[in-house]
Enzyme design. Structure first.
Site, PDB file in Angstrom:
ATOM      1  N   ASN A  87      22.199 -21.776  76.742  1.00 18.35           N
ATOM      2  CA  ASN A  87      21.254 -21.053  77.738  1.00 18.35           C
ATOM      3  C   ASN A  87      20.974 -19.895  76.480  1.00 18.35           C
ATOM      4  OD1 ASN A  87      23.920 -19.885  77.741  1.00 18.35           O
ATOM      5  ND2 ASN A  87      24.342 -21.278  78.380  1.00 18.35           N
ATOM      6  N   LYS A 106      19.353 -39.398  65.409  1.00 18.97           N
ATOM      7  CA  LYS A 106      18.278 -38.598  65.907  1.00 18.97           C
ATOM      8  C   LYS A 106      17.352 -39.206  66.859  1.00 18.97           C
ATOM      9  CE  LYS A 106      14.677 -35.762  64.528  1.00 18.97           C
ATOM     10  NZ  LYS A 106      13.335 -35.649  63.907  1.00 18.97           N
ATOM     11  N   PRO A 133      33.742 -30.474  82.289  1.00 19.74           N
ATOM     12  CA  PRO A 133      35.070 -29.055  83.514  1.00 19.74           C
ATOM     13  C   PRO A 133      34.781 -27.915  83.880  1.00 19.74           C
ATOM     14  CG  PRO A 133      35.116 -29.755  81.129  1.00 19.74           C
ATOM     15  CD  PRO A 133      34.157 -29.772  81.439  1.00 19.74           C
ATOM     16  N   ILE A 141      36.287 -24.328  83.260  1.00 18.93           N
ATOM     17  CA  ILE A 141      37.191 -23.586  82.496  1.00 18.93           C
ATOM     18  C   ILE A 141      37.809 -23.004  83.239  1.00 18.93           C
ATOM     19  CG2 ILE A 141      37.544 -22.587  80.389  1.00 18.93           C
ATOM     20  CD1 ILE A 141      34.930 -23.953  79.673  1.00 18.93           C
ATOM     21  N   PHE A 152      33.539 -14.608  85.601  1.00 20.34           N
ATOM     22  CA  PHE A 152      31.858 -13.467  85.636  1.00 20.34           C
ATOM     23  C   PHE A 152      30.662 -14.543  86.804  1.00 20.34           C
ATOM     24  CE2 PHE A 152      31.456 -10.061  83.165  1.00 20.34           C
ATOM     25  CZ  PHE A 152      32.652  -9.903  82.293  1.00 20.34           C
ATOM     26  N   LYS A 172      32.265 -17.101  95.341  1.00 22.53           N
ATOM     27  CA  LYS A 172      32.630 -18.132  93.577  1.00 22.53           C
ATOM     28  C   LYS A 172      33.878 -17.656  94.013  1.00 22.53           C
ATOM     29  CE  LYS A 172      29.159 -18.599  90.468  1.00 22.53           C
ATOM     30  NZ  LYS A 172      28.040 -18.478  90.058  1.00 22.53           N
ATOM     31  N   LYS A 213      36.452 -20.547  93.047  1.00 19.25           N
ATOM     32  CA  LYS A 213      37.436 -20.869  91.908  1.00 19.25           C
ATOM     33  C   LYS A 213      39.080 -20.361  91.839  1.00 19.25           C
ATOM     34  CE  LYS A 213      33.114 -20.776  89.398  1.00 19.25           C
ATOM     35  NZ  LYS A 213      32.621 -21.460  88.205  1.00 19.25           N
TER      36      LYS A 213
HETATM   37  N1  CTP Z   1      32.609 -21.401  84.078  1.00 20.09           N
HETATM   38  C1  CTP Z   1      34.105 -21.610  83.281  1.00 20.09           C
HETATM   39  N2  CTP Z   1      33.070 -23.374  82.981  1.00 20.09           N
HETATM   40  C2  CTP Z   1      32.334 -23.776  83.184  1.00 20.09           C
HETATM   41  C3  CTP Z   1      31.371 -22.630  84.557  1.00 20.09           C
HETATM   42  C4  CTP Z   1      31.820 -21.287  84.646  1.00 20.09           C
HETATM   43  O1  CTP Z   1      34.441 -21.542  82.874  1.00 20.09           O
HETATM   44  N3  CTP Z   1      31.755 -25.505  83.337  1.00 20.09           N
HETATM   45  C5  CTP Z   1      32.912 -19.587  84.704  1.00 20.09           C
HETATM   46  C6  CTP Z   1      31.688 -18.837  83.916  1.00 20.09           C
HETATM   47  O2  CTP Z   1      32.488 -18.013  82.235  1.00 20.09           O
HETATM   48  C7  CTP Z   1      31.915 -17.075  84.354  1.00 20.09           C
HETATM   49  C8  CTP Z   1      32.155 -18.631  85.944  1.00 20.09           C
HETATM   50  O3  CTP Z   1      32.925 -19.528  85.815  1.00 20.09           O
HETATM   51  O4  CTP Z   1      33.279 -16.565  84.614  1.00 20.09           O
HETATM   52  C9  CTP Z   1      30.892 -18.413  86.858  1.00 20.09           C
HETATM   53  O5  CTP Z   1      29.765 -18.854  86.196  1.00 20.09           O
HETATM   54  P1  CTP Z   1      28.552 -19.263  86.633  1.00 20.09           P
HETATM   55  O6  CTP Z   1      27.567 -19.716  85.727  1.00 20.09           O
HETATM   56  O7  CTP Z   1      28.087 -17.777  86.984  1.00 20.09           O
HETATM   57  O8  CTP Z   1      28.956 -19.955  88.024  1.00 20.09           O
HETATM   58  P2  CTP Z   1      28.440 -21.540  88.147  1.00 20.09           P
HETATM   59  O9  CTP Z   1      30.712 -22.437  87.339  1.00 20.09           O
HETATM   60  O10 CTP Z   1      27.634 -22.109  86.828  1.00 20.09           O
HETATM   61  O11 CTP Z   1      28.568 -21.809  89.260  1.00 20.09           O
HETATM   62  P3  CTP Z   1      27.017 -21.792  90.019  1.00 20.09           P
HETATM   63  O12 CTP Z   1      26.229 -23.546  89.169  1.00 20.09           O
HETATM   64  O13 CTP Z   1      27.219 -22.060  91.873  1.00 20.09           O
HETATM   65  O14 CTP Z   1      26.266 -20.882  89.947  1.00 20.09           O
END
Ligand code: CTP
Length: 398
Positions: A208, A286, A304, A306, A324, A338, A342
């Site tokens: 990303n 590949k 997962p 985190i 975040f 969220k 979480k």
């Molecule tokens: N995060 C994480 N592990 C993941 C996904 C997200 O630790 N597999 C943490 C990010 O570092 C951030 C928070 O979760 O602090 C929210 O990330 P965000 O991308 O905004 O949310 P998502 O979990 O992807 O939720 P959604 O798909 O509903 O936006």
């Protein structure tokens, strides 16, 4: 920072003691005074004469040296310093410190001191990874002792892994942070940052647009307040800050493992843009185009979470868990949901729609959501957001 400060430098018996000679030179160059203490084993690695010549001071070696006791009792010796540094700190000395033993001059000084202590562990990788050493390390951290290193790398004994004493510049940064005595001195904070890369095959991956700028700025701001920061970073565009322990990872699963390894900590901040999915059928070779022109069919599996994993930990959960929320619409509503989903204490919400220029840019506009409600900050540089957030974290942990 160093001028006029006195460091009580305890050298225990590890091969890395040769690096300590350079550390003494660098400390003195910066205007610090160094009182050296050598354990019996340290004297097998460096001579009292070379240490004393570099420090420009007498070397203390023996608890029962009556001349020393007359000149300066061990209690006074341990308290006359601004900081006690143990470099290298062997597994044995760490064990004695954790157990509160006082069976030689070094351990007695460490037990008698009321001065902040920083240790730079150094040992064979197996000794470092042994549950006993890890237990002692946890105990020392719980006792408020700051730790720098060890690094991973080739070892003098021919093995490879963590255990090598931190390099001198890294130790100097840790000493500066400890001397600064910031509000986060003695606190350990884990920060995740950057994107993750999820392989499709050995040459392609899914990622990303995260640059790692906000996480890097935050790690730097926390370290500047004296925290011991473990910076777990995916492949970011910006270099990691100085003075933090960097753990570089590629995938979400590696990031989770690195975070779990870095615990326990007082706080954990999850600024990484973790890929939500990985390719379940990633190819070992590949992927080639075939004659039919059919594109490969990628299957996805969820990574997962985190943040949720750490926020949901029972015993050993950091006292403050901060996530975040990167949103593109209904920022406040989504971010509030969220936070609840979480199980984290705070959410720092931001709008990452392309029009805002936040992802990959230098500024950020965030809303901090806590149990007390939501607070929107003005549009600020990512550095300024980091400074404010670090100050809030310091306040919350105090
Ligand atoms: N995060 C994480 N592990 C993941 C996904 C997200 O630790 N597999 C943490 C990010 O570092 C951030 C928070 O979760 O602090 C929210 O990330 P965000 O991308 O905004 O949310 P998502 O979990 O992807 O939720 P959604 O798909 O509903 O936006």
């Amino acid at each position: 920072m160093f001028t006029g400060k006195r460091i009580l430098l305890i050298v225990s018996g590890g091969i890395a003691a040769y690096k300590t000679l350079d550390l003494i030179r660098r400390l003195r160059e910066r205007g610090a005074a160094v009182t050296p203490v050598l354990t019996r084993a340290a004297q097998e690695f460096v001579t009292p004469l070379s240490v004393s010549a570099l420090a420009g001071e007498k070397v203390y070696r023996d608890l029962f040296d009556l001349t020393d006791e007359a000149e300066m009792g061990h209690i006074q010796l341990s308290r006359a310093a601004d900081l006690v540094v143990v470099a290298p700190a062997t597994a044995n000395l760490m064990a004695r410190m954790a157990g509160g033993l006082a069976d030689d001059l070094a351990s007695t000084l460490l037990l008698a001191t009321d001065t902040p202590v920083l240790i730079a562990p150094s040992m064979n990788v197996r000794m470092w990874e042994h549950p006993a050493t890890q237990r002692n390390l946890d105990q020392l951290r719980a006792d408020g002792i700051a730790v720098v290193g060890p690094d991973a790398g080739d070892m003098a004994c021919g093995e490879y892994g963590p255990g090598r004493m931190a390099e001198v510049p890294e130790i100097l940064t840790a000493i500066a942070a400890a001397l600064a005595g910031g509000p986060l001195a003695g606190r350990r904070i884990v920060v995740t940052s950057g994107p993750t890369h999820e392989p499709i095959d050995p040459v392609r991956y899914i990622a990303n647009r995260s640059s790692g700028a906000q996480g890097t700025a935050l790690a730097r701001a926390l370290a500047a307040l004296g925290a011991e920061v473990v910076f777990v970073t995916g492949p970011a565009d910006v270099p990691p800050p100085a003075g933090v322990q960097v753990v570089a990872v590629d995938t979400a699963r590696e990031m989770l493992a690195a975070v779990q390894d870095a615990l326990p900590a007082d706080a954990a901040v999850f600024a990484a843009a973790v890929a939500d999915w990985r390719v379940a059928n990633a190819a070992a070779q590949k992927i080639k185009k075939d004659a039919t022109g059919a594109p490969p069919a990628l299957k996805f599996a969820q990574n997962p979470d985190i943040l949720a994993t750490v926020a949901g930990m029972g015993p050993g959960r950091p006292a403050l868990v901060v996530g975040f929320a990167a949103e593109t619409d209904e920022v406040l509503a989504h971010a509030t949901a969220k936070r609840a989903r979480k199980g984290c204490d705070w959410i720092v919400a931001n709008d990452v729609s392309p029009a805002t220029g936040i992802m990959g840019g230098t500024e950020n506009e965030v809303t901090l959501i806590t149990a007390d409600g939501a607070e929107t900050w003005p549009r600020l540089s990512k550095d300024a957001v980091a400074t404010r957030l670090a100050a809030r974290i310091a306040e919350a942990l105090s």
